[in-house]
Design a protein around this motif. Structure first.
Motif, mmCIF file in Angstrom:
data_model
loop_
_atom_site.group_PDB
_atom_site.id
_atom_site.type_symbol
_atom_site.label_atom_id
_atom_site.label_comp_id
_atom_site.label_asym_id
_atom_site.label_seq_id
_atom_site.Cartn_x
_atom_site.Cartn_y
_atom_site.Cartn_z
ATOM 1 N N PHE A 44 41.775 34.833 8.218
ATOM 2 C CA PHE A 44 40.359 35.140 8.041
ATOM 3 C C PHE A 44 39.853 34.601 6.705
ATOM 4 O O PHE A 44 38.755 34.048 6.621
ATOM 5 C CB PHE A 44 40.094 36.643 8.128
ATOM 6 N N CYS A 101 30.238 45.859 7.384
ATOM 7 C CA CYS A 101 30.755 44.741 8.181
ATOM 8 C C CYS A 101 32.277 44.693 8.157
ATOM 9 O O CYS A 101 32.919 44.468 9.199
ATOM 10 C CB CYS A 101 30.183 43.420 7.679
ATOM 11 N N LEU A 102 32.876 44.910 6.992
ATOM 12 C CA LEU A 102 34.338 44.861 6.889
ATOM 13 C C LEU A 102 34.995 46.034 7.618
ATOM 14 O O LEU A 102 36.087 45.884 8.178
ATOM 15 C CB LEU A 102 34.768 44.795 5.430
ATOM 16 N N MET A 133 39.494 44.368 15.024
ATOM 17 C CA MET A 133 40.768 43.633 15.022
ATOM 18 C C MET A 133 42.018 44.501 15.009
ATOM 19 O O MET A 133 43.032 44.132 15.607
ATOM 20 C CB MET A 133 40.814 42.697 13.803
ATOM 21 N N GLN A 168 44.589 32.670 14.909
ATOM 22 C CA GLN A 168 44.662 34.133 14.855
ATOM 23 C C GLN A 168 45.632 34.639 15.919
ATOM 24 O O GLN A 168 45.683 34.092 17.024
ATOM 25 C CB GLN A 168 43.282 34.757 15.080
ATOM 26 N N GLY A 182 31.890 39.621 10.489
ATOM 27 C CA GLY A 182 31.916 40.550 9.354
ATOM 28 C C GLY A 182 32.546 39.937 8.122
ATOM 29 O O GLY A 182 32.089 40.151 6.992
ATOM 30 N N VAL A 183 33.604 39.157 8.333
ATOM 31 C CA VAL A 183 34.242 38.463 7.210
ATOM 32 C C VAL A 183 33.260 37.465 6.608
ATOM 33 O O VAL A 183 33.166 37.323 5.381
ATOM 34 C CB VAL A 183 35.537 37.754 7.671
ATOM 35 N N VAL A 226 35.093 44.881 11.082
ATOM 36 C CA VAL A 226 36.207 43.945 11.276
ATOM 37 C C VAL A 226 37.497 44.714 11.518
ATOM 38 O O VAL A 226 38.260 44.409 12.446
ATOM 39 C CB VAL A 226 36.371 43.010 10.058
ATOM 40 N N ALA A 266 34.776 39.618 14.979
ATOM 41 C CA ALA A 266 35.343 40.129 13.730
ATOM 42 C C ALA A 266 35.073 39.160 12.580
ATOM 43 O O ALA A 266 34.742 39.588 11.464
ATOM 44 C CB ALA A 266 36.845 40.361 13.889
ATOM 45 N N TYR A 267 35.191 37.879 12.853
ATOM 46 C CA TYR A 267 34.950 36.915 11.786
ATOM 47 C C TYR A 267 33.522 37.017 11.257
ATOM 48 O O TYR A 267 33.271 36.763 10.081
ATOM 49 C CB TYR A 267 35.250 35.478 12.226
#
Length: 110
Positions: free
Chosen positions: A10, A97-98, A105, A54, A68-69, A101, A65-66
């Motif tokens: 990520f 956001c994290l 994930m 991934q 949020g990263v 994630v 998920a990405y």
């Protein structure tokens, strides 16, 4: 090891995509030229490749998920590269956001 690998991927994807977008921005908006734009396009291609590494096999989950990263990484990039100063709402949004994630994930699935 899978969690550590996923987190590293990520981070690499964020560097490639945010860096690539920044290079294109510099080439176009700051009139730095076609080499900057080309470098950005290459970096964006690297991002697309890194995302495929991934451990999870579901494209939608990885890209969701990405997202949020990308939000948190973009703020960090802005702070480091462009000396942008986020406010408390930027930090709160990035934290939310994290958390998203982590849920998307790494939640246990049966």
């Amino acid at each position: 090891m899978t969690l550590a690998r996923s987190l590293v991927l990520f981070a690499l994807a964020a560097l490639a995509e945010i860096g690539g977008a920044w290079l294109v921005w510099q080439g176009v908006r700051e009139h730095r030229g076609l080499l900057w734009i080309a470098g950005g396009v290459v970096a964006l291609g690297v991002y697309g490749f890194v995302a495929t590494l991934q451990p999870d096999a579901h494209f939608g989950r990885i890209l969701a998920a990405y997202g949020g990263v990308f939000v948190a990484g973009s703020l960090a990039w802005g702070m480091i590269v462009d000396r942008f100063q986020p406010d408390r709402w930027d930090y709160a949004g990035a934290a939310i956001c994290l958390i998203g994630v982590a849920v998307i994930m790494y939640a246990p699935r049966g």
